[in-house]
Design a protein around this motif. Sequence first.
Motif, PDB file in Angstrom:
ATOM      1  N   GLY A  10       0.799  -1.229   0.000  1.00  0.00           N
ATOM      2  CA  GLY A  10       0.000   0.000   0.000  1.00  0.00           C
ATOM      3  C   GLY A  10       0.827   1.273   0.000  1.00  0.00           C
ATOM      4  O   GLY A  10       0.270   2.378  -0.056  1.00  0.00           O
ATOM      5  N   LYS A  13       4.177   1.488  -4.313  1.00  0.00           N
ATOM      6  CA  LYS A  13       5.266   0.988  -5.176  1.00  0.00           C
ATOM      7  C   LYS A  13       4.768   0.805  -6.615  1.00  0.00           C
ATOM      8  O   LYS A  13       5.400   1.249  -7.551  1.00  0.00           O
ATOM      9  N   GLY A  14       3.645   0.116  -6.750  1.00  0.00           N
ATOM     10  CA  GLY A  14       3.128  -0.180  -8.083  1.00  0.00           C
ATOM     11  C   GLY A  14       2.722   1.092  -8.826  1.00  0.00           C
ATOM     12  O   GLY A  14       3.050   1.267 -10.001  1.00  0.00           O
ATOM     13  N   THR A  15       2.027   1.979  -8.125  1.00  0.00           N
ATOM     14  CA  THR A  15       1.574   3.242  -8.733  1.00  0.00           C
ATOM     15  C   THR A  15       2.766   4.041  -9.245  1.00  0.00           C
ATOM     16  O   THR A  15       2.786   4.512 -10.382  1.00  0.00           O
ATOM     17  N   THR A  31       6.700  -8.403  -9.384  1.00  0.00           N
ATOM     18  CA  THR A  31       6.467  -9.839  -9.195  1.00  0.00           C
ATOM     19  C   THR A  31       5.006 -10.094  -8.823  1.00  0.00           C
ATOM     20  O   THR A  31       4.442 -11.120  -9.199  1.00  0.00           O
ATOM     21  N   ARG A  36      -0.001 -12.530 -10.404  1.00  0.00           N
ATOM     22  CA  ARG A  36      -1.454 -12.430 -10.630  1.00  0.00           C
ATOM     23  C   ARG A  36      -1.805 -12.838 -12.062  1.00  0.00           C
ATOM     24  O   ARG A  36      -2.846 -13.452 -12.300  1.00  0.00           O
ATOM     25  N   GLU A  57       0.873 -14.524   2.318  1.00  0.00           N
ATOM     26  CA  GLU A  57       2.214 -15.071   2.593  1.00  0.00           C
ATOM     27  C   GLU A  57       3.073 -14.890   1.346  1.00  0.00           C
ATOM     28  O   GLU A  57       2.574 -14.557   0.275  1.00  0.00           O
ATOM     29  N   GLN A  92      16.092 -13.786  -1.512  1.00  0.00           N
ATOM     30  CA  GLN A  92      15.825 -13.262  -2.852  1.00  0.00           C
ATOM     31  C   GLN A  92      16.834 -12.178  -3.217  1.00  0.00           C
ATOM     32  O   GLN A  92      17.282 -12.089  -4.365  1.00  0.00           O
ATOM     33  N   ARG A 127      -8.877   0.214  -2.177  1.00  0.00           N
ATOM     34  CA  ARG A 127      -8.623  -0.433  -3.467  1.00  0.00           C
ATOM     35  C   ARG A 127      -9.473  -1.695  -3.620  1.00  0.00           C
ATOM     36  O   ARG A 127     -10.115  -1.897  -4.633  1.00  0.00           O
ATOM     37  N   ARG A 140      -0.089  -9.363   5.670  1.00  0.00           N
ATOM     38  CA  ARG A 140       0.918  -8.864   4.712  1.00  0.00           C
ATOM     39  C   ARG A 140       1.867  -7.876   5.391  1.00  0.00           C
ATOM     40  O   ARG A 140       3.074  -7.884   5.137  1.00  0.00           O
TER      41      ARG A 140
HETATM   42  P1  AP5 Z   1      -0.076   0.540  -4.875  1.00  0.00           P
HETATM   43  O1  AP5 Z   1       0.686   1.436  -5.779  1.00  0.00           O
HETATM   44  O2  AP5 Z   1      -0.718  -0.668  -5.441  1.00  0.00           O
HETATM   45  O3  AP5 Z   1       0.832   0.144  -3.622  1.00  0.00           O
HETATM   46  P2  AP5 Z   1       1.879  -1.030  -3.498  1.00  0.00           P
HETATM   47  O4  AP5 Z   1       2.945  -0.555  -2.582  1.00  0.00           O
HETATM   48  O5  AP5 Z   1       2.306  -1.520  -4.852  1.00  0.00           O
HETATM   49  O6  AP5 Z   1       0.938  -2.064  -2.755  1.00  0.00           O
HETATM   50  P3  AP5 Z   1       0.566  -3.574  -3.062  1.00  0.00           P
HETATM   51  O7  AP5 Z   1      -0.593  -3.905  -2.199  1.00  0.00           O
HETATM   52  O8  AP5 Z   1       0.385  -3.826  -4.528  1.00  0.00           O
HETATM   53  O9  AP5 Z   1       1.890  -4.219  -2.559  1.00  0.00           O
HETATM   54  P4  AP5 Z   1       2.140  -5.605  -2.050  1.00  0.00           P
HETATM   55  O10 AP5 Z   1       3.606  -5.504  -1.814  1.00  0.00           O
HETATM   56  O11 AP5 Z   1       1.337  -6.100  -0.919  1.00  0.00           O
HETATM   57  O12 AP5 Z   1       1.607  -6.479  -3.294  1.00  0.00           O
HETATM   58  P5  AP5 Z   1       2.342  -7.280  -4.438  1.00  0.00           P
HETATM   59  O13 AP5 Z   1       1.488  -7.186  -5.638  1.00  0.00           O
HETATM   60  O14 AP5 Z   1       3.782  -6.955  -4.555  1.00  0.00           O
HETATM   61  O15 AP5 Z   1      -1.151   1.454  -4.113  1.00  0.00           O
HETATM   62  C1  AP5 Z   1      -2.085   0.868  -3.250  1.00  0.00           C
HETATM   63  C2  AP5 Z   1      -3.404   1.678  -3.362  1.00  0.00           C
HETATM   64  O16 AP5 Z   1      -3.150   3.029  -2.932  1.00  0.00           O
HETATM   65  C3  AP5 Z   1      -3.921   1.788  -4.802  1.00  0.00           C
HETATM   66  O17 AP5 Z   1      -5.313   1.742  -4.794  1.00  0.00           O
HETATM   67  C4  AP5 Z   1      -3.414   3.168  -5.260  1.00  0.00           C
HETATM   68  O18 AP5 Z   1      -4.251   3.731  -6.238  1.00  0.00           O
HETATM   69  C5  AP5 Z   1      -3.453   3.962  -3.968  1.00  0.00           C
HETATM   70  N1  AP5 Z   1      -2.422   5.000  -3.907  1.00  0.00           N
HETATM   71  C6  AP5 Z   1      -1.144   4.918  -4.363  1.00  0.00           C
HETATM   72  N2  AP5 Z   1      -0.490   6.090  -4.137  1.00  0.00           N
HETATM   73  C7  AP5 Z   1      -1.376   6.906  -3.495  1.00  0.00           C
HETATM   74  C8  AP5 Z   1      -1.295   8.242  -2.994  1.00  0.00           C
HETATM   75  N3  AP5 Z   1      -0.176   8.959  -3.089  1.00  0.00           N
HETATM   76  N4  AP5 Z   1      -2.391   8.767  -2.387  1.00  0.00           N
HETATM   77  C9  AP5 Z   1      -3.534   8.022  -2.269  1.00  0.00           C
HETATM   78  N5  AP5 Z   1      -3.683   6.751  -2.750  1.00  0.00           N
HETATM   79  C10 AP5 Z   1      -2.608   6.208  -3.352  1.00  0.00           C
HETATM   80  O19 AP5 Z   1       2.279  -8.788  -3.832  1.00  0.00           O
HETATM   81  C11 AP5 Z   1       1.047  -9.464  -3.674  1.00  0.00           C
HETATM   82  C12 AP5 Z   1       1.329 -10.892  -3.238  1.00  0.00           C
HETATM   83  O20 AP5 Z   1       2.096 -11.572  -4.266  1.00  0.00           O
HETATM   84  C13 AP5 Z   1       2.191 -11.033  -1.973  1.00  0.00           C
HETATM   85  O21 AP5 Z   1       1.407 -10.971  -0.799  1.00  0.00           O
HETATM   86  C14 AP5 Z   1       2.846 -12.412  -2.203  1.00  0.00           C
HETATM   87  O22 AP5 Z   1       1.935 -13.448  -1.914  1.00  0.00           O
HETATM   88  C15 AP5 Z   1       3.086 -12.413  -3.697  1.00  0.00           C
HETATM   89  N6  AP5 Z   1       4.398 -11.890  -4.053  1.00  0.00           N
HETATM   90  C16 AP5 Z   1       4.661 -10.770  -4.790  1.00  0.00           C
HETATM   91  N7  AP5 Z   1       5.986 -10.607  -4.952  1.00  0.00           N
HETATM   92  C17 AP5 Z   1       6.579 -11.635  -4.291  1.00  0.00           C
HETATM   93  C18 AP5 Z   1       7.927 -11.993  -4.076  1.00  0.00           C
HETATM   94  N8  AP5 Z   1       8.956 -11.256  -4.570  1.00  0.00           N
HETATM   95  N9  AP5 Z   1       8.186 -13.115  -3.347  1.00  0.00           N
HETATM   96  C19 AP5 Z   1       7.189 -13.867  -2.849  1.00  0.00           C
HETATM   97  N10 AP5 Z   1       5.880 -13.563  -3.000  1.00  0.00           N
HETATM   98  C20 AP5 Z   1       5.579 -12.459  -3.725  1.00  0.00           C
END
Ligand code: AP5
Length: 182
Positions: A10, A13-15, A31, A36, A57, A92, A127, A140
């Motif tokens: 949250g 990072k992705g944005t 990743t 996904r 996880e 990693q 979201r 998480r």
């Molecule tokens: P967003 O930009 O999506 O934030 P983020 O930091 O990318 O958050 P994620 O929830 O995507 O990160 P995550 O690390 O949990 O998920 P990931 O996909 O890597 O923003 C979040 C929300 O806020 C959005 O709605 C956005 O619009 C809003 N927002 C952004 N900026 C804003 C601002 N300035 N003001 C207001 N709103 C804002 O991982 C998911 C799962 O995949 C993991 O749990 C795990 O199971 C697996 N996985 C992924 N990578 C690995 C890995 N390397 N190793 C093992 N498992 C992995």
Amino acid sequence: MRAMLLGPPGAGKGTQAQQLASARGLLHLSTGDLLRAEVAAGSPLGQEAKAVMARGELVSDALVLAIVRQRLETRSEGEGWLLDGFPRNLQQAEALEILLAELGQPIELVVLLELDDALLIQRLLNRGRDDDNEAVIRNRLEVYRQQTAPLIQHYLDQGLLQAVEAEGSVEQIGARITALLE
Ligand code: AP5
């Protein structure tokens, strides 16, 4: 530029990675997005990852590393990259360092996005992705603290890490990161 965005779920990072990569012609390697896509395609890899992701996880290192290696090795010659959500633990990070040494392209900058838990949780609940319910978000965050946060010291020790306040508008935060990239 070869950089990585680090931070809790949250943090944005992705944005930020999506916008910066498209503005600067970099490969955005998420990743989470790649996993996904595998889940959506119903591939064997996606079937293995699905339940693990639903619990918040980490998917196995071997599986994630195979995806990253494939993506980095097949990118266009000379193309820079922005890693998002990888590496996620010290194993990693060490495997990535070996891969990048093989490619002769070490990481140049790690940007840590910092934000309070209350704001992180609020953003994720707004979201509403499949893994954005409160119990899974808390898991998480705990996984981040236990397994990913040690990377902060790891990259500080290497002189690569810069922290950015991730509160404010998407544009404000993007400008803070861009200042570091330049
Ligand atoms: P967003 O930009 O999506 O934030 P983020 O930091 O990318 O958050 P994620 O929830 O995507 O990160 P995550 O690390 O949990 O998920 P990931 O996909 O890597 O923003 C979040 C929300 O806020 C959005 O709605 C956005 O619009 C809003 N927002 C952004 N900026 C804003 C601002 N300035 N003001 C207001 N709103 C804002 O991982 C998911 C799962 O995949 C993991 O749990 C795990 O199971 C697996 N996985 C992924 N990578 C690995 C890995 N390397 N190793 C093992 N498992 C992995």
